[in-house]
Structure formats: C-alpha cells, structure tokens
Design a protein around this motif. Structure first.
Motif, PDB file in Angstrom:
ATOM      1  N   ALA A  69      15.565  20.540  62.812  1.00 32.01           N
ATOM      2  CA  ALA A  69      15.710  21.890  62.262  1.00 32.01           C
ATOM      3  C   ALA A  69      14.746  22.103  61.098  1.00 32.01           C
ATOM      4  N   PHE A  70      14.600  21.088  60.262  1.00 34.09           N
ATOM      5  CA  PHE A  70      13.656  21.178  59.142  1.00 34.09           C
ATOM      6  C   PHE A  70      12.227  21.345  59.637  1.00 34.09           C
ATOM      7  N   ALA A  71      11.856  20.590  60.674  1.00 32.51           N
ATOM      8  CA  ALA A  71      10.500  20.679  61.221  1.00 32.51           C
ATOM      9  C   ALA A  71      10.246  22.063  61.802  1.00 32.51           C
ATOM     10  N   GLU A  77       7.617  28.651  58.577  1.00 27.11           N
ATOM     11  CA  GLU A  77       7.097  29.040  57.266  1.00 27.11           C
ATOM     12  C   GLU A  77       5.577  28.962  57.216  1.00 27.11           C
ATOM     13  N   THR A  78       5.004  27.988  57.896  1.00 26.46           N
ATOM     14  CA  THR A  78       3.544  27.860  57.932  1.00 26.46           C
ATOM     15  C   THR A  78       2.911  29.068  58.605  1.00 26.46           C
ATOM     16  N   LYS A  79       3.590  29.603  59.595  1.00 26.18           N
ATOM     17  CA  LYS A  79       3.055  30.785  60.280  1.00 26.18           C
ATOM     18  C   LYS A  79       3.076  32.009  59.389  1.00 26.18           C
ATOM     19  N   LYS A  80       3.912  32.008  58.356  1.00 27.23           N
ATOM     20  CA  LYS A  80       4.004  33.146  57.440  1.00 27.23           C
ATOM     21  C   LYS A  80       2.887  33.141  56.392  1.00 27.23           C
ATOM     22  N   VAL A  81       2.232  32.013  56.206  1.00 23.46           N
ATOM     23  CA  VAL A  81       1.193  31.885  55.176  1.00 23.46           C
ATOM     24  C   VAL A  81       0.005  32.767  55.541  1.00 23.46           C
ATOM     25  N   VAL A  82      -0.502  33.481  54.560  1.00 22.82           N
ATOM     26  CA  VAL A  82      -1.710  34.286  54.757  1.00 22.82           C
ATOM     27  C   VAL A  82      -2.888  33.434  54.298  1.00 22.82           C
TER      28      VAL A  82
END
Length: 126
Positions: A69-71, A77-82
């Motif tokens: 779940a953490f992974a 969250e990485t996909k949200k980074v601009v």
C-alpha cells in the motif's frame, strides 16, 4: 494497549511469515551459488524461485500488505509532482553554478586576506 488475542496471534503469525520469507530469499541466493557448476538457467531459477516464494509469503503478511500500500501511494504521489521543463532545469542549474563560483571566489579572497593579515602583518613572515 489492548490485549486482543486475535491481534496477538495475527502479529506473531505475521512475524513467522516474514521470517519464512527472509529464509526463502536467502535459500534462493544460497541455491544460486551452490549450483555454481550447473547451467545458468537452473541457477537463475533457484534464485527467482526463492524470491517469488518470499514475495508471496510477504504478500500474505500484514507488513507486506502495508508495504505494498505504501509503494502504491508513493507511485501515486510521484505522478502528482510537477517536474521542471528542460529550460527551467538548465536555468536552475545555471543559477546554482553561478552561486558556487561566486562563493568560491569569495572564500578564496577571504583566505588570501587572512593570509596577508596573519603572515605579513601579525607574524612578519614574508
């Protein structure tokens, strides 16, 4: 702190699963090296088999599910980074490089000034 016996059994069962998973992974690695004289496919199969068994055991344990779940959340969250564009990255790199050069010149100048003050004026060494 609750004394829930079901939770205690689950936790100790999870510890056993994690220990077995570590043992399976180590067995795969040991098998890989123990089969040094055999074909590469057999050696790789021993390694991969041990790792697959370890992953399956971890998947059934609560710590393994928590890690999964953490992974997944980390990937989300990485996909949200601009991420900066190439131009922005080059500009930022240029600013950092310029700052480093300016600081190097400043520190060199400070060192030379202290050298002159200490050796020439205070100690009288030339």
């Amino acid at each position: 702190m609750s004394n829930n016996p079901v939770q205690t059994v689950s936790t100790s069962g999870d510890k056993v699963k994690v220990a077995l998973a570590v043992f399976a992974a180590l067995a795969g690695v040991v098998g890989f090296y123990a089969l040094a004289g055999q074909q590469t496919l057999l050696r790789a199969s021993a390694l991969i088999g041990g790792l697959v068994v370890a992953v399956l055991l971890l998947w059934t344990a609560e710590p393994g599910r928590n890690f999964l779940a953490f992974a997944k959340e980390s990937v989300r969250e990485t996909k949200k980074v601009v991420w900066p564009s190439r131009k922005e990255a080059m500009q930022i790199t240029g600013v950092v490089f310029g700052f480093v050069v300016i600081m190097a010149i400043f520190l060199w100048g400070t060192d030379k000034l202290l050298e002159v003050v200490l050796y020439d004026l205070i100690l009288g060494w030339k």
